[in-house]
Enzyme design. Structure first.
Site, short mmCIF file in Angstrom:
data_model
loop_
_atom_site.label_atom_id
_atom_site.label_comp_id
_atom_site.label_asym_id
_atom_site.label_seq_id
_atom_site.Cartn_x
_atom_site.Cartn_y
_atom_site.Cartn_z
N VAL A 252 0.83 -1.21 0.00
CA VAL A 252 0.00 0.00 0.00
C VAL A 252 0.86 1.25 0.00
O VAL A 252 0.35 2.36 0.18
CB VAL A 252 -0.94 0.03 1.23
CG1 VAL A 252 -1.90 -1.14 1.22
CG2 VAL A 252 -0.13 0.07 2.53
N ALA A 253 2.17 1.10 -0.21
CA ALA A 253 3.11 2.22 -0.08
C ALA A 253 3.34 2.90 -1.42
O ALA A 253 2.64 3.83 -1.79
CB ALA A 253 4.42 1.73 0.54
N ARG A 254 4.32 2.43 -2.15
CA ARG A 254 4.61 2.92 -3.49
C ARG A 254 4.95 1.72 -4.37
O ARG A 254 5.69 0.82 -3.96
CB ARG A 254 5.78 3.92 -3.48
CG ARG A 254 5.44 5.26 -2.83
CD ARG A 254 4.42 6.04 -3.66
NE ARG A 254 4.11 7.35 -3.11
CZ ARG A 254 3.08 7.61 -2.30
NH1 ARG A 254 2.28 6.61 -1.92
NH2 ARG A 254 2.86 8.83 -1.86
N ASP A 278 -2.40 -2.09 -3.77
CA ASP A 278 -3.12 -0.82 -3.86
C ASP A 278 -2.34 0.18 -4.69
O ASP A 278 -2.87 1.21 -5.08
CB ASP A 278 -3.37 -0.25 -2.46
CG ASP A 278 -4.26 0.98 -2.49
OD1 ASP A 278 -5.37 0.90 -3.07
OD2 ASP A 278 -3.85 2.03 -1.95
N GLU A 283 1.05 4.32 -12.51
CA GLU A 283 -0.39 4.39 -12.31
C GLU A 283 -1.04 5.35 -13.30
O GLU A 283 -0.47 6.41 -13.55
CB GLU A 283 -0.69 4.81 -10.86
CG GLU A 283 -0.17 3.80 -9.84
CD GLU A 283 -0.43 4.22 -8.40
OE1 GLU A 283 -1.07 5.29 -8.18
OE2 GLU A 283 0.01 3.50 -7.50
N HIS A 302 -5.22 2.51 -5.77
CA HIS A 302 -4.57 3.48 -4.87
C HIS A 302 -5.60 4.23 -4.04
O HIS A 302 -5.62 5.46 -3.97
CB HIS A 302 -3.70 4.46 -5.67
CG HIS A 302 -2.61 5.08 -4.84
ND1 HIS A 302 -1.44 5.54 -5.37
CD2 HIS A 302 -2.52 5.33 -3.50
CE1 HIS A 302 -0.67 6.05 -4.42
NE2 HIS A 302 -1.32 5.93 -3.26
N VAL A 303 -6.45 3.46 -3.37
CA VAL A 303 -7.53 4.06 -2.58
C VAL A 303 -7.50 3.62 -1.12
O VAL A 303 -8.44 3.91 -0.37
CB VAL A 303 -8.92 3.73 -3.20
CG1 VAL A 303 -9.09 4.44 -4.54
CG2 VAL A 303 -9.10 2.22 -3.35
N SER A 304 -6.45 2.94 -0.69
CA SER A 304 -6.42 2.46 0.70
C SER A 304 -6.53 3.58 1.73
O SER A 304 -7.04 3.33 2.83
CB SER A 304 -5.17 1.62 0.95
OG SER A 304 -3.98 2.39 0.81
#
Length: 343
Positions: A252-254, A278, A283, A302-304
């Protein structure tokens, strides 16, 4: 002219700036200070925007404080009196421009503010694979009552209380995640670069030796580290080889922290049970990426961090730091960014 420029009018509706936030900031300022609340839309995705609206540049010309989603270099160049700059994003990679580094005003970010929703997203991704929800999702469109993948001798179904979870990056998100996992009985190993301890019950490891141990002992590897030169490509082919067979990976980072071709190879070879992503390296994820169609992959766009609780936590952070700044206590400001480390 304004002393403080508040430029956090995110164009995404769920992140929309409540009017009460500006009111609380205004109430905390000295009576002779002015607050410019920018209504021009900005973008808080990822590290935030690297562009500034002309109205923002005009407002920041005489300001002492700037608050935005991401810090455009033009803002720093156009605000020679800026003493404190704050970003509503946790990541600061695109904000650390040469001008910001050289000028060296106080720079704070919003690390940890997104911790609770991101930790819950991580937990959901882990359970998705541990409890075999991915098998059920694949069977449902075909209207199949398929128990076979659950009942098989080699079924990868397990309980958190019998698992070890390794967290790469034990910052705010990592600690919120660790707290939830230990509460559910998991053993947690946390890799961190700085700081002496972690949450209760978490084994803290450091350096390459600690990273190797985390990879070899973890049933789940969670990435919550910031993107820096040291973390880009950290989970590469060698790292996947060192993981336990059938490990689960969650990021969930990069996206750049994981070598995507190496992850795809590991998934195809069955070395990785599943990947909850995520974030991806580029992206949005390209339509022809094999990750879209792989059975062992769960992708969210990318919505976490999405949560209606963001603004209360963000406002509390801003108000705390504002009080410290006004009282001449900069050392007590939270989330000061280490420009050399990149977070």
């Amino acid at each position: 002219m304004a002393d403080v420029v508040f430029d956090m009018n995110d164009q995404r509706p769920i992140w929309a700036r409540p009017d009460a936030v500006a009111d609380e900031i205004r109430a905390a300022l000295p009576t002779d200070w002015t607050l410019a609340v920018m209504d021009t839309p900005t973008e808080g995705t990822g590290d935030g925007s690297t562009r500034a609206h002309p109205a923002v540049l005009e407002a920041v010309a005489d300001a002492r404080i700037y608050m935005g989603f991401g810090i455009a270099e033009a803002v720093v160049q156009g605000g020679p009196r800026l003493e404190w700059i704050h970003t509503g994003s946790a990541g600061v990679g695109s904000s650390l421009t040469p001008t910001l580094v050289e000028r060296a005003p106080i720079f704070t970010n919003s690390a940890g503010i997104h911790g609770p929703p991101m930790a819950e997203a991580i937990l959901g991704m882990i359970l998705h694979f541990m409890r075999g929800f991915d098998f059920a999702v694949r069977s449902q469109p075909e209207a199949r009552w398929n128990t076979a993948p659950f009942y098989a001798a080699e079924a990868p179904i397990r309980e958190l209380s019998q698992a070890t979870v390794g967290i790469v990056g034990l910052g705010g998100v990592g600690q919120d995640t660790a707290t939830r996992l230990t509460a559910l009985g998991a053993r947690v190993i946390g890799l961190r670069r700085s700081g002496s301890t972690g949450p209760d019950g978490v084994e803290v490891v450091r350096g390459e030796t600690g990273f190797d141990r985390l990879l070899r002992e973890s049933d789940v590897v969670v990435v919550t580290a910031p993107e820096t030169p040291d973390t880009r490509g950290l989970l590469n082919a060698d790292a996947f080889e060192r993981m336990k067979p059938g490990a689960i990976v969650v990021n969930v980072a990069r996206g750049t922290i994981i070598d995507e071709p190496a992850l795809i190879d590991a998934l195809r070879a069955g070395r990785v049970r599943g990947a909850g992503l995520d974030v991806v390296a580029s992206e949005p994820l390209a339509p022809d990426s094999p990750l879209w169609s792989m059975d062992g992959v769960l992708i969210t766009p990318h919505v976490s961090p999405v949560s209606r609780g963001f603004w209360r936590r963000e406002t509390d952070l801003i108000l705390h730091n504002l009080r410290c700044f006004l009282d001449g206590r900069p050392g007590e400001m939270r989330n000061r960014v280490d420009r050399r480390a990149g977070y």
